[in-house]
Every structure is written in structure tokens, then in C-alpha cells.
Design a protein around this motif. Structure first.
Motif, PDB file in Angstrom:
ATOM      1  N   GLU A 192      70.308  12.752  89.745  1.00 14.30           N
ATOM      2  CA  GLU A 192      70.296  12.911  88.291  1.00 14.30           C
ATOM      3  C   GLU A 192      70.694  11.619  87.580  1.00 14.30           C
ATOM      4  O   GLU A 192      70.139  11.283  86.537  1.00 14.30           O
ATOM      5  N   ALA A 193      71.622  10.879  88.155  1.00 13.54           N
ATOM      6  CA  ALA A 193      72.096   9.633  87.544  1.00 13.54           C
ATOM      7  C   ALA A 193      71.036   8.541  87.562  1.00 13.54           C
ATOM      8  O   ALA A 193      71.103   7.590  86.775  1.00 13.54           O
ATOM      9  N   GLY A 194      70.072   8.641  88.453  1.00 14.11           N
ATOM     10  CA  GLY A 194      69.016   7.635  88.535  1.00 14.11           C
ATOM     11  C   GLY A 194      69.504   6.358  89.184  1.00 14.11           C
ATOM     12  O   GLY A 194      70.554   6.329  89.832  1.00 14.11           O
ATOM     13  N   PRO A 195      68.773   5.271  88.989  1.00  9.40           N
ATOM     14  CA  PRO A 195      69.103   4.008  89.651  1.00  9.40           C
ATOM     15  C   PRO A 195      70.443   3.408  89.239  1.00  9.40           C
ATOM     16  O   PRO A 195      70.994   2.576  89.939  1.00  9.40           O
ATOM     17  N   GLU A 196      70.975   3.834  88.101  1.00 10.25           N
ATOM     18  CA  GLU A 196      72.266   3.304  87.660  1.00 10.25           C
ATOM     19  C   GLU A 196      73.403   3.801  88.540  1.00 10.25           C
ATOM     20  O   GLU A 196      74.437   3.157  88.652  1.00 10.25           O
ATOM     21  N   GLY A 197      73.234   4.971  89.146  1.00 14.12           N
ATOM     22  CA  GLY A 197      74.253   5.524  90.026  1.00 14.12           C
ATOM     23  C   GLY A 197      75.491   5.977  89.268  1.00 14.12           C
ATOM     24  O   GLY A 197      75.499   6.063  88.037  1.00 14.12           O
ATOM     25  N   ARG A 198      76.529   6.255  90.048  1.00 14.18           N
ATOM     26  CA  ARG A 198      77.804   6.705  89.483  1.00 14.18           C
ATOM     27  C   ARG A 198      78.951   6.143  90.298  1.00 14.18           C
ATOM     28  O   ARG A 198      78.829   5.920  91.490  1.00 14.18           O
ATOM     29  N   MET A 199      80.059   6.005  89.631  1.00 12.08           N
ATOM     30  CA  MET A 199      81.281   5.564  90.286  1.00 12.08           C
ATOM     31  C   MET A 199      81.958   6.784  90.911  1.00 12.08           C
ATOM     32  O   MET A 199      81.813   7.906  90.411  1.00 12.08           O
ATOM     33  N   PRO A 200      82.707   6.599  92.009  1.00 11.96           N
ATOM     34  CA  PRO A 200      83.353   7.731  92.675  1.00 11.96           C
ATOM     35  C   PRO A 200      84.245   8.563  91.749  1.00 11.96           C
ATOM     36  O   PRO A 200      84.256   9.786  91.845  1.00 11.96           O
ATOM     37  N   GLY A 201      84.963   7.911  90.843  1.00  8.91           N
ATOM     38  CA  GLY A 201      85.829   8.660  89.930  1.00  8.91           C
ATOM     39  C   GLY A 201      85.043   9.628  89.057  1.00  8.91           C
ATOM     40  O   GLY A 201      85.481  10.749  88.804  1.00  8.91           O
ATOM     41  N   GLU A 202      83.863   9.195  88.600  1.00  7.39           N
ATOM     42  CA  GLU A 202      83.000  10.066  87.792  1.00  7.39           C
ATOM     43  C   GLU A 202      82.521  11.259  88.611  1.00  7.39           C
ATOM     44  O   GLU A 202      82.523  12.387  88.127  1.00  7.39           O
ATOM     45  N   ILE A 203      82.093  10.976  89.843  1.00  7.07           N
ATOM     46  CA  ILE A 203      81.599  12.038  90.721  1.00  7.07           C
ATOM     47  C   ILE A 203      82.707  13.053  90.977  1.00  7.07           C
ATOM     48  O   ILE A 203      82.499  14.266  90.873  1.00  7.07           O
ATOM     49  N   ALA A 204      83.890  12.555  91.296  1.00  8.72           N
ATOM     50  CA  ALA A 204      85.030  13.428  91.576  1.00  8.72           C
ATOM     51  C   ALA A 204      85.362  14.291  90.364  1.00  8.72           C
ATOM     52  O   ALA A 204      85.640  15.493  90.507  1.00  8.72           O
ATOM     53  N   ASP A 205      85.316  13.706  89.164  1.00  7.64           N
ATOM     54  CA  ASP A 205      85.618  14.462  87.949  1.00  7.64           C
ATOM     55  C   ASP A 205      84.586  15.560  87.708  1.00  7.64           C
ATOM     56  O   ASP A 205      84.945  16.709  87.437  1.00  7.64           O
ATOM     57  N   VAL A 206      83.317  15.203  87.791  1.00  7.64           N
ATOM     58  CA  VAL A 206      82.253  16.170  87.515  1.00  7.64           C
ATOM     59  C   VAL A 206      82.298  17.337  88.501  1.00  7.64           C
ATOM     60  O   VAL A 206      82.132  18.491  88.115  1.00  7.64           O
ATOM     61  N   LEU A 207      82.535  17.029  89.767  1.00  8.51           N
ATOM     62  CA  LEU A 207      82.506  18.073  90.805  1.00  8.51           C
ATOM     63  C   LEU A 207      83.888  18.625  91.147  1.00  8.51           C
ATOM     64  O   LEU A 207      84.002  19.480  92.037  1.00  8.51           O
TER      65      LEU A 207
END
Length: 116
Positions: free
Chosen positions: A27-42
Motif C-alpha cells: 500500500e505504501a508503494g515505492p516510498e516504503g515505510r519506517m519500522p516505527g510507522e509499521i509498528a504503530d499502524v499494526l
């Protein structure tokens, strides 16, 4: 894609948390995500997320890129497409018109209330 690589990728995606992480990165596309963002969302603890990111990386489904002192993760879209191609190779006896995914309209989202 070889059978062994496909099996490894499917096994990695066969775990609910890893599938959620992968979908979030897609969903984030080529920009990706930082681990902190991933951890927060999930709502994942850092150590748990780290384990799952390591497994997805080992399966060849995601890539990481250093950004200063941080690491950004993104889906490897070539690997994802290779896996889809592997799964659909010779689908329906080669009649691709019968195997193409049906395009569905995007779900309607609630309209945001405008501020006056």
C-alpha cells in the motif's frame, strides 16, 4: 521463479502478521515505510516487527534501505509480480481471458465532514 523460492515466499505470507506487514508495504508503494510507522499502524512491539521484517526480507519479498540512522522498508514489487506469475502460469490451460482478475470498484469511503 523457482518452486523453492515460491514456497519460501508463500510460507512467509502464510503468517497473518507478516501478511499484514507486506500488504501495508504494498500500500505504501515505492516510498516504503519506517519500522516505527509499521509498528504503530499494526500495534506491534518492535522486537516482534523486527522478526517479521527479517523473515519477509529472507523470503525476498521486501527490501530495506538505510536512511541516515534509520532503515526504510518497501515491498519488492518485482518479487511480488514474479510470485503472481508463478502462481498463474498456464492458468486455465493457457486461456488467459478466463484467468484475469475481475476488476472491482474501490469501496466507498465516508466523506469527511467539512469544517466551517
Amino acid at each position: 521463479m523457482e518452486l523453492k523460492n515460491a514456497t519460501t515466499a508463500l510460507a512467509a505470507l502464510g503468517q497473518p502478521t507478516r501478511l499484514s506487514v507486506f500488504r501495508l508495504l504494498v500500500e505504501a508503494g515505492p516510498e516504503g515505510r519506517m519500522p516505527g510507522e509499521i509498528a504503530d499502524v499494526l500495534s506491534l512491539p518492535g522486537a516482534t516487527l523486527s522478526f517479521h521484517l527479517k523473515e519477509l526480507t529472507a523470503a525476498g519479498l521486501i527490501q530495506s534501505e538505510p536512511r541516515g540512522r534509520h532503515i526504510c522498508y518497501r515491498a519488492d514489487f518485482d518479487a511480488m509480480n514474479d510470485l503472481i506469475e508463478f502462481l498463474t502460469h498456464n492458468c486455465c490451460g493457457g486461456d488467459q481471458s478466463r484467468c484475469l482478475p475481475v476488476s472491482r470498484p474501490a469501496p466507498k469511503r465516508a466523506k469527511k465532514a467539512s469544517k466551517v
